[in-house]
Write a protein that holds these residues in place. Structure first.
Motif, mmCIF file in Angstrom:
data_model
loop_
_atom_site.group_PDB
_atom_site.id
_atom_site.type_symbol
_atom_site.label_atom_id
_atom_site.label_comp_id
_atom_site.label_asym_id
_atom_site.label_seq_id
_atom_site.Cartn_x
_atom_site.Cartn_y
_atom_site.Cartn_z
ATOM 1 N N ASP A 1 0.822 -1.193 0.000
ATOM 2 C CA ASP A 1 0.000 0.000 0.000
ATOM 3 C C ASP A 1 0.869 1.261 0.000
ATOM 4 N N LEU A 2 1.924 1.253 0.837
ATOM 5 C CA LEU A 2 2.796 2.426 0.922
ATOM 6 C C LEU A 2 3.500 2.684 -0.413
ATOM 7 N N ILE A 3 3.930 1.607 -1.080
ATOM 8 C CA ILE A 3 4.597 1.787 -2.371
ATOM 9 C C ILE A 3 3.636 2.424 -3.360
ATOM 10 N N LYS A 4 2.393 1.937 -3.336
ATOM 11 C CA LYS A 4 1.406 2.492 -4.267
ATOM 12 C C LYS A 4 1.159 3.966 -3.980
ATOM 13 N N GLN A 5 1.022 4.289 -2.696
ATOM 14 C CA GLN A 5 0.818 5.704 -2.341
ATOM 15 C C GLN A 5 1.982 6.550 -2.822
ATOM 16 N N ALA A 6 3.193 6.056 -2.544
ATOM 17 C CA ALA A 6 4.382 6.834 -2.897
ATOM 18 C C ALA A 6 4.482 6.980 -4.413
ATOM 19 N N ALA A 7 4.169 5.898 -5.135
ATOM 20 C CA ALA A 7 4.271 5.949 -6.593
ATOM 21 C C ALA A 7 3.236 6.915 -7.168
ATOM 22 N N ALA A 8 2.093 7.034 -6.497
ATOM 23 C CA ALA A 8 1.052 7.938 -6.994
ATOM 24 C C ALA A 8 1.394 9.398 -6.714
ATOM 25 N N ASN A 9 2.103 9.644 -5.619
ATOM 26 C CA ASN A 9 2.325 11.033 -5.203
ATOM 27 C C ASN A 9 3.704 11.563 -5.519
ATOM 28 N N ILE A 10 4.516 10.782 -6.159
ATOM 29 C CA ILE A 10 5.915 11.186 -6.303
ATOM 30 C C ILE A 10 6.033 12.463 -7.148
ATOM 31 N N PRO A 11 6.714 13.465 -6.612
ATOM 32 C CA PRO A 11 6.865 14.701 -7.370
ATOM 33 C C PRO A 11 7.998 14.586 -8.381
ATOM 34 N N ALA A 12 7.971 15.435 -9.383
ATOM 35 C CA ALA A 12 9.074 15.450 -10.348
ATOM 36 C C ALA A 12 10.214 16.285 -9.777
ATOM 37 N N GLY A 13 11.362 16.147 -10.350
ATOM 38 C CA GLY A 13 12.471 16.985 -9.889
ATOM 39 C C GLY A 13 13.789 16.250 -9.867
ATOM 40 N N ASP A 14 14.746 16.898 -9.239
ATOM 41 C CA ASP A 14 16.088 16.316 -9.145
ATOM 42 C C ASP A 14 16.082 15.094 -8.241
ATOM 43 N N ILE A 15 17.138 14.299 -8.364
ATOM 44 C CA ILE A 15 17.243 13.176 -7.453
ATOM 45 C C ILE A 15 18.450 13.287 -6.534
ATOM 46 N N GLU A 16 19.218 14.343 -6.676
ATOM 47 C CA GLU A 16 20.332 14.493 -5.737
ATOM 48 C C GLU A 16 20.755 15.950 -5.638
ATOM 49 N N VAL A 17 21.413 16.284 -4.550
ATOM 50 C CA VAL A 17 22.015 17.606 -4.431
ATOM 51 C C VAL A 17 23.523 17.430 -4.374
ATOM 52 N N LYS A 18 24.210 18.472 -4.762
ATOM 53 C CA LYS A 18 25.671 18.412 -4.703
ATOM 54 C C LYS A 18 26.117 18.497 -3.252
ATOM 55 N N VAL A 19 27.086 17.699 -2.899
ATOM 56 C CA VAL A 19 27.595 17.730 -1.541
ATOM 57 C C VAL A 19 28.898 18.509 -1.538
ATOM 58 N N LYS A 20 28.889 19.602 -0.771
ATOM 59 C CA LYS A 20 30.112 20.403 -0.685
ATOM 60 C C LYS A 20 30.617 20.389 0.737
ATOM 61 N N GLY A 21 31.901 20.322 0.900
ATOM 62 C CA GLY A 21 32.491 20.397 2.232
ATOM 63 C C GLY A 21 32.398 19.076 2.965
ATOM 64 N N ASN A 22 32.752 19.142 4.229
ATOM 65 C CA ASN A 22 32.766 17.936 5.045
ATOM 66 C C ASN A 22 31.824 18.107 6.224
ATOM 67 N N PRO A 23 31.320 17.020 6.753
ATOM 68 C CA PRO A 23 30.404 17.121 7.887
ATOM 69 C C PRO A 23 31.120 17.511 9.169
ATOM 70 N N ASP A 24 30.423 18.240 10.016
ATOM 71 C CA ASP A 24 30.974 18.622 11.307
ATOM 72 C C ASP A 24 29.820 18.631 12.303
ATOM 73 N N GLY A 25 29.838 17.694 13.223
ATOM 74 C CA GLY A 25 28.754 17.619 14.183
ATOM 75 C C GLY A 25 28.416 16.188 14.491
ATOM 76 N N GLU A 26 27.294 15.995 15.158
ATOM 77 C CA GLU A 26 26.905 14.619 15.463
ATOM 78 C C GLU A 26 25.403 14.471 15.323
ATOM 79 N N TYR A 27 24.984 13.265 15.049
ATOM 80 C CA TYR A 27 23.549 13.031 14.868
ATOM 81 C C TYR A 27 23.241 11.545 15.060
#
Lengths: 162, 159, 359, 128
Positions: free
Chosen positions: C266-292
């Protein structure tokens, strides 16, 4: 596969693989690939097995387990290292607890590369291993025919004792 | 971008157990205990969760400090505490189910407590054990590093 | 009589696909105590962060486990993205959701098969795995890998699914939906399944809470613990409710997983129905600093990826707490007092993934 | 299970195609996007070494002086990282898997690049 006269049984041990190759080994047994067509059975008992399929790399704790299983198998047998980890340690070969491929502990006859391997590759590997098994059997038979007190007999006794 | 709010409260060795008991009484669930070593300081994070609210207690200790076990409050902590003991060498006293360093048996003792563990690729310890039996073993071949010893092996193969 | 004996169980055992060792203390046929010992699969991959830069570590993160590999990469990438405040495009979030649910389908079908096998129900095992192959085909076609996908990367995903392909996938799911229903029907109603699992491996709600059970083990004991509710990836905009059963036994855990199959479809169907158009990635700049602490809901339950970084290209510490390691204490509890013959069923009921648990 | 539903299942199973692929008699299923083994167009390669630097399995060795690019097939995890990091698009992924390797067979594929032609060209330019 046509020249195959015997049904080889395999035993599978997961050394320290990520499960990827394990489930592909299992997938070989299920309807889509169904290696039982060739008479190949997955057995849990090393004493019944001709082919030892190892997935994953060797570490300190399972080194002995692999050796034990291998020693319990009746002797003309073949070992297949399935997956990159079993071949060489894979991406984990630099980890502190990974000693490397299965070749570190027991002699491996066929390496199946891939991460994770595809069932077709495993079938290919088993087919190759069968050829080697036949050769080994022929050599073994020749040896036990000609020798009266050869090492082969002693070997067979030792296997039974285990 | 989904980013959870994550609070971190520092605790000391003395009030660790009492703080953890407080969390227990409030109905929190122990999510994990994780350790990290930064320079000379061990940072142990105790994470708790209640209805998707994520709270951390942080304990900072130096080498040699004995940490009290929280298995008296959350029994499931034994698996994390044994792991921290095995991997970092932090001594934790009174663990309910104490494996005494045998939960994860590693080839290097307390691997996370040593500076970068460098496993020397060229000198795998068990290599020579059965090199003869396996003949030319592909995984040992160091062809990828042309300067080590492929020549010697090739000669062996030819012979 | 009533003399105590200790039976070693594993690491190589016919029903266990993976090595775990249990020392079972028996009194006659009853298990009094079970002492797990693990470490057969320990690789120490957390230490590899010192060697690989944070973008390349994704390849290692997804090789923590071959079954939950996609969700592991999502968990890791989510941690880095949170630290670096990256805005992952919506389309990538939806794609991640779709693949996460596909891997849940694949994992649960795999488990249902193994569980049937542990009960000696070979036919059901084969059926579950036959359906699973269609899921794997969809995976391979869209990501390139059957079990290790390698599509998730820091800042997005590597491959896109075309809209036509999405339609095709939904249609395919419709057609196998019936087969899944048939399969679940057997698990729900079959007398032999019930006989082997109802009342076996009891874990009360209190114990589940106290022992930190996660995933279907917690859900089967009446705890509605589902991290998808925190709304990561695209789960925030999809409609679903965690599935909870209150039987507290192996049967409930089995039912939870069987019902999650339908939920995932059901979730796949919902996601497939609502998926927006657009990019699939953003450019990664720099290095991470912090914790999560990044938390994702894997097929087996809650998984934590803790990342601490100091602004260099190698992160300082990556700690993974996998659902299987959290489920080992409940397993020990469940085994107390059970029959020796039920041990395989109970061990499988937590869906042990030792590769995950020991990393 | 009622007799009716059982008959239905039996009939369905009778007329359904078998689920099994008769591999190796029948070719294996292949998808276009399957991650198979890595190949290189060695003429495009500039031996910069980015691929080997980013390889999670350290399978690739690049020797700039000898102009060789070699990959250890028993180390490669087919992750496509080298192809992604290649600035010249020399490396690409095929959907064919590597065949099993019998112990003793070679596992390292070495690709020899053409010798450098720039220097004579530069010399000619100078001469002209």
């Amino acid at each position: 596969m046509s020249g195959l006269t015997k049904s080889p049984w395999i035993i599978h041990y997961d050394a320290s693989s990520c499960n990827g190759c394990d489930i592909e080994v299992l997938a070989c047994l299920t309807p889509l690939y169904d290696v039982e067509r060739f008479g190949i059975l997955n057995t849990g008992n090393p004493k019944h097995a001709d082919i030892f399929v190892v997935t994953g790399s060797v570490n300190e704790q399972n080194r002995q387990v692999i050796k034990n299983i291998y020693d319990q198998m009746p002797k003309p047998n073949v070992v297949i290292g399935v997956g990159i980890c079993a071949c060489s340690g894979g991406v984990f070969k630099e980890c502190y607890n990974v000693a490397g491929g299965v070749g570190q502990v027991i002699p491996v006859d066929v390496y199946v590369p891939g991460c994770s391997v595809r069932p077709e590759q495993i079938i290919d590997g088993v087919v190759k291993a069968l050829g080697i098994l036949e050769e080994k059997r022929a050599a073994f038979a020749a040896e036990s025919k000609k020798g009266t007190d050869t090492g082969a007999n002693a070997d067979a006794k030792k296997d039974g004792g285990n | 971008m989904h980013k959870e709010e994550q609070t971190i409260t520092e605790v000391g060795v003395d009030n660790l157990v009492s703080e953890v008991s407080k969390m227990y009484d409030e109905g929190y669930r122990l999510v994990q205990i994780g350790c990290g070593k930064y320079d000379d300081i061990f940072e142990i994070n105790y994470s708790f969760d209640k209805d998707c609210k994520f709270v951390n207690l942080r304990l900072k200790i130096t080498e040699g400090v004995v940490v009290p076990s929280i298995t008296g409050v959350y029994l499931c902590a034994f698996i994390y505490e044994n792991e921290i003991h095995d991997l970092f060498g932090v001594s934790i006293k009174d663990i309910a189910i104490d494996f005494k360093g045998n939960l994860i048996r590693t080839s290097v003792k307390n691997p996370f407590n040593t500076p970068t563990v460098t496993k020397v690729k060229a000198a795998k310890p068990a290599k020579s054990e059965n090199a003869a039996a396996a003949g030319a073993k592909p995984d040992v071949k160091s062809d990828a590093k042309p300067d080590t010893k492929p020549d010697a092996e090739k000669k062996k193969e030819e012979a | 009589m009533a003399g105590r004996i200790v039976v070693p169980f594993g690491p190589q055992h016919p029903v266990l696909p993976e090595p775990i060792h249990l020392d079972l203390v028996l009194e006659d046929e009853r298990v009094v105590e079970a002492i797990p010992s693990i470490g057969y699969v320990h690789r120490g991959l957390e230490k590899l962060v010192e060697k690989r830069d944070f973008k390349d570590f994704v390849y290692i993160a997804e090789r923590i486990c071959g079954i939950c590999s996609f969700t592991h990469s999502v968990g890791y990438c989510k941690a880095i993205e949170a630290i670096m405040d990256l805005q992952v495009p919506e389309r990538a979030q939806y794609l991640r959701t779709i693949w996460s649910e596909y891997s849940r389908l694949h994992s649960h079908l795999l488990w249902l098969g193994l569980y049937a096998d542990a009960m000696g129900f070979e036919n059901l095992f084969m059926n579950a795995w036959r359906i699973r192959e269609t899921i794997l085909d969809a995976m391979e076609e869209t990501t390139g890998g059957r079990v290790i996908q390698g599509v998730c990367k820091v800042g997005g995903v590597r491959r896109d699914i075309s809209d036509a392909k999405l339609k095709e996938m939904t249609a395919k799911l419709d057609s196998i939906g019936g087969e899944i229903e048939d399969l679940c029907h057997v698990f729900f109603d079959d007398a032999s399944v019930k006989h082997r699992s109802v009342g076996v491996g009891m874990l009360s709600k209190e114990d589940a809470h106290k022992l930190g059970a996660v995933g279907p083990v917690a859900k089967g004991s009446g705890i509605a613990l589902d991290l998808r509710q925190t709304g990561y990836s695209a789960y925030g905009s999809l409609d679903f409710k965690p599935i909870v059963e209150t039987g507290c036994d192996c049967y409930s855990r089995c039912i939870v997983r069987a019902k999650e199959l339908a939920q995932s479809v059901d979730l796949i169907k919902q996601a497939a129905a609502n998926i927006p158009a657009g990019d699939i990635e953003v450019k990664v700049k720099g290095n991470p600093d912090g914790e999560y602490f990044s938390r994702v809901e894997q097929p087996r339950g809650e998984c934590i990826h803790y990342v601490k970084a100091n602004g260099s290209k190698n992160i300082l510490r990556e700690r993974v707490r996998t659902p299987s390691s959290a489920n080992i204490p409940p397993l020990v509890k469940m085994l107390e007092g059970c029959q020796m013959a039920d041990v395989p069923v109970i061990v499988l009921s937590i869906d042990p993934c030792i590769g995950c648990a020991e990393r | 299970m009622g007799l009716f539903s059982m008959t239905k299942t039996v009939l369905k199973s009778l007329f359904k195609k078998p689920a099994t692929i008769r591999y190796p008699a029948e070719p294996a299923k292949r998808f276009e996007g399957t991650r198979g083994q890595m190949e290189i167009d060695i003429d495009k390669c500039i031996f910069c070494g980015l691929c080997s630097k980013h390889c999670p399995a350290d399978a690739i060795t690049v020797n700039k002086n000898e102009r060789t690019w070699s990959i250890n097939r028993l180390w490669c995890i087919c992750c496509n990282s080298c192809a992604e990091n290649c600035n010249k698009d020399a490396i690409y992924q095929t959907n064919v898997y590597h065949a099993p390797i019998v112990a003793g067979e070679t596992d390292v594929d070495v690709y020899q690049g053409k010798p450098v032609e720039e220097k004579p060209a530069a010399a000619e330019e100078k001469a002209a």
